[in-house]
Design a protein around this motif. Structure first.
Motif, PDB file in Angstrom:
ATOM      1  N   LEU A 156       0.865  -1.336   0.068  1.00  0.00           N
ATOM      2  CA  LEU A 156       0.237  -0.214  -0.569  1.00  0.00           C
ATOM      3  C   LEU A 156       0.611   1.302  -0.215  1.00  0.00           C
ATOM      4  O   LEU A 156       0.910   2.387  -0.787  1.00  0.00           O
ATOM      5  N   GLY A 157       1.812   1.545   0.115  1.00  0.00           N
ATOM      6  CA  GLY A 157       2.821   2.656   1.011  1.00  0.00           C
ATOM      7  C   GLY A 157       4.072   2.376   0.117  1.00  0.00           C
ATOM      8  O   GLY A 157       3.900   3.948  -0.429  1.00  0.00           O
ATOM      9  N   GLU A 158       3.722   1.705  -0.335  1.00  0.00           N
ATOM     10  CA  GLU A 158       5.484   1.768  -1.412  1.00  0.00           C
ATOM     11  C   GLU A 158       5.191   1.220  -2.831  1.00  0.00           C
ATOM     12  O   GLU A 158       5.250   2.611  -3.505  1.00  0.00           O
ATOM     13  N   HIS A 159       4.345   0.574  -2.978  1.00  0.00           N
ATOM     14  CA  HIS A 159       3.976  -0.447  -4.332  1.00  0.00           C
ATOM     15  C   HIS A 159       2.875   0.449  -4.490  1.00  0.00           C
ATOM     16  O   HIS A 159       2.753   0.692  -6.274  1.00  0.00           O
ATOM     17  N   ALA A 160       1.626   0.779  -4.237  1.00  0.00           N
ATOM     18  CA  ALA A 160       0.726   1.385  -5.185  1.00  0.00           C
ATOM     19  C   ALA A 160       0.773   2.330  -5.587  1.00  0.00           C
ATOM     20  O   ALA A 160       0.509   2.744  -6.966  1.00  0.00           O
ATOM     21  N   PRO A 161       1.804   3.200  -5.009  1.00  0.00           N
ATOM     22  CA  PRO A 161       2.090   5.148  -5.601  1.00  0.00           C
ATOM     23  C   PRO A 161       2.487   4.835  -7.407  1.00  0.00           C
ATOM     24  O   PRO A 161       2.526   5.342  -7.618  1.00  0.00           O
ATOM     25  N   LEU A 162       2.894   3.580  -7.352  1.00  0.00           N
ATOM     26  CA  LEU A 162       4.547   3.460  -8.562  1.00  0.00           C
ATOM     27  C   LEU A 162       3.526   2.461  -9.360  1.00  0.00           C
ATOM     28  O   LEU A 162       3.423   2.887 -10.566  1.00  0.00           O
ATOM     29  N   LYS A 180       7.573  -1.229 -15.348  1.00  0.00           N
ATOM     30  CA  LYS A 180       9.418  -1.873 -14.955  1.00  0.00           C
ATOM     31  C   LYS A 180       8.967  -1.583 -13.498  1.00  0.00           C
ATOM     32  O   LYS A 180      10.059  -2.224 -12.799  1.00  0.00           O
ATOM     33  N   ARG A 181       9.118  -0.328 -12.849  1.00  0.00           N
ATOM     34  CA  ARG A 181       9.830   0.209 -11.552  1.00  0.00           C
ATOM     35  C   ARG A 181       8.614  -0.426 -10.574  1.00  0.00           C
ATOM     36  O   ARG A 181       8.511  -0.940  -9.615  1.00  0.00           O
ATOM     37  N   VAL A 182       7.503  -0.882 -11.469  1.00  0.00           N
ATOM     38  CA  VAL A 182       6.387  -1.749 -10.199  1.00  0.00           C
ATOM     39  C   VAL A 182       6.984  -3.121 -10.359  1.00  0.00           C
ATOM     40  O   VAL A 182       7.142  -3.614  -9.298  1.00  0.00           O
ATOM     41  N   THR A 183       7.420  -3.788 -11.636  1.00  0.00           N
ATOM     42  CA  THR A 183       7.522  -4.816 -11.331  1.00  0.00           C
ATOM     43  C   THR A 183       8.844  -4.802 -10.704  1.00  0.00           C
ATOM     44  O   THR A 183       9.281  -6.101  -9.968  1.00  0.00           O
ATOM     45  N   ASP A 184      10.134  -4.014 -10.405  1.00  0.00           N
ATOM     46  CA  ASP A 184      11.209  -4.310  -9.663  1.00  0.00           C
ATOM     47  C   ASP A 184      11.230  -4.235  -8.571  1.00  0.00           C
ATOM     48  O   ASP A 184      11.854  -4.573  -8.188  1.00  0.00           O
ATOM     49  N   ASN A 185      10.138  -3.464  -7.551  1.00  0.00           N
ATOM     50  CA  ASN A 185      10.030  -2.811  -6.688  1.00  0.00           C
ATOM     51  C   ASN A 185       9.188  -4.097  -6.001  1.00  0.00           C
ATOM     52  O   ASN A 185       9.371  -4.599  -5.215  1.00  0.00           O
ATOM     53  N   GLY A 186       7.932  -4.982  -6.768  1.00  0.00           N
ATOM     54  CA  GLY A 186       7.543  -6.006  -6.218  1.00  0.00           C
ATOM     55  C   GLY A 186       8.067  -7.351  -6.157  1.00  0.00           C
ATOM     56  O   GLY A 186       7.813  -8.213  -5.410  1.00  0.00           O
ATOM     57  N   GLY A 232      -2.647 -10.648  -8.933  1.00  0.00           N
ATOM     58  CA  GLY A 232      -2.720 -10.939  -7.151  1.00  0.00           C
ATOM     59  C   GLY A 232      -1.219 -11.697  -6.609  1.00  0.00           C
ATOM     60  O   GLY A 232       0.028 -12.353  -7.951  1.00  0.00           O
ATOM     61  N   ILE A 233      -1.035 -11.363  -5.807  1.00  0.00           N
ATOM     62  CA  ILE A 233       0.384 -11.256  -5.505  1.00  0.00           C
ATOM     63  C   ILE A 233       0.327 -11.874  -4.080  1.00  0.00           C
ATOM     64  O   ILE A 233      -0.258 -11.574  -3.297  1.00  0.00           O
TER      65      ILE A 233
END
Length: 124
Positions: free
Chosen positions: A3-9, A64-70, A110-111
């Motif tokens: 929620l705090g890190e991934h969602a904004p990306l 790419k930033r989303v997938t690298d973060n997750g 889903g993660i």
């Protein structure tokens, strides 16, 4: 992290029209239907206007930033691309597609947030 890190990306990806993250509360079963073994702790849905938008998003530097973060937080992932089809007799099935105030294409991902956890994705 989701929620705090991934969602904004995710929200920074221009083609994403809606982002829904649902955490699993319980897993009811039915005695008359076998259950598939999978460990899922959340389901994420990324909604797009159409397949072209989904493909553009996948190829974007923002995604790419989303997938690298997750990736470091996922034990496993399973992705589905689906098309939304309202059930006959529902309010949505009686409205024209233009009358529905939501995108008509959804990709749900889903993660799993821990090792050994599965994930799903689907497109609306």
């Amino acid at each position: 992290v989701w929620l705090g890190e991934h969602a904004p990306l995710v929200h920074a990806v221009p083609q994403v029209r809606r982002y829904v993250l649902s955490f699993i509360l319980e897993e009811p079963t039915r005695p008359d239907v076998p259950t598939q073994a999978m460990n899922v702790d959340a389901v994420a849905e990324l909604w797009y206007d159409d397949m072209a938008s989904l493909k553009a998003a996948v190829a974007s530097p923002q995604m790419k930033r989303v997938t690298d973060n997750g990736a470091p937080h996922l034990g496993a992932i399973k992705t589905f691309i689906t098309e939304y089809s309202p059930a006959p007799g529902t309010v949505r099935s009686q409205a024209g597609r233009a009358a529905i105030d939501e995108p008509c294409t959804r990709m749900t991902t889903g993660i799993g947030a821990s090792p050994g956890t599965g994930a799903f994705a689907r497109r609306r």
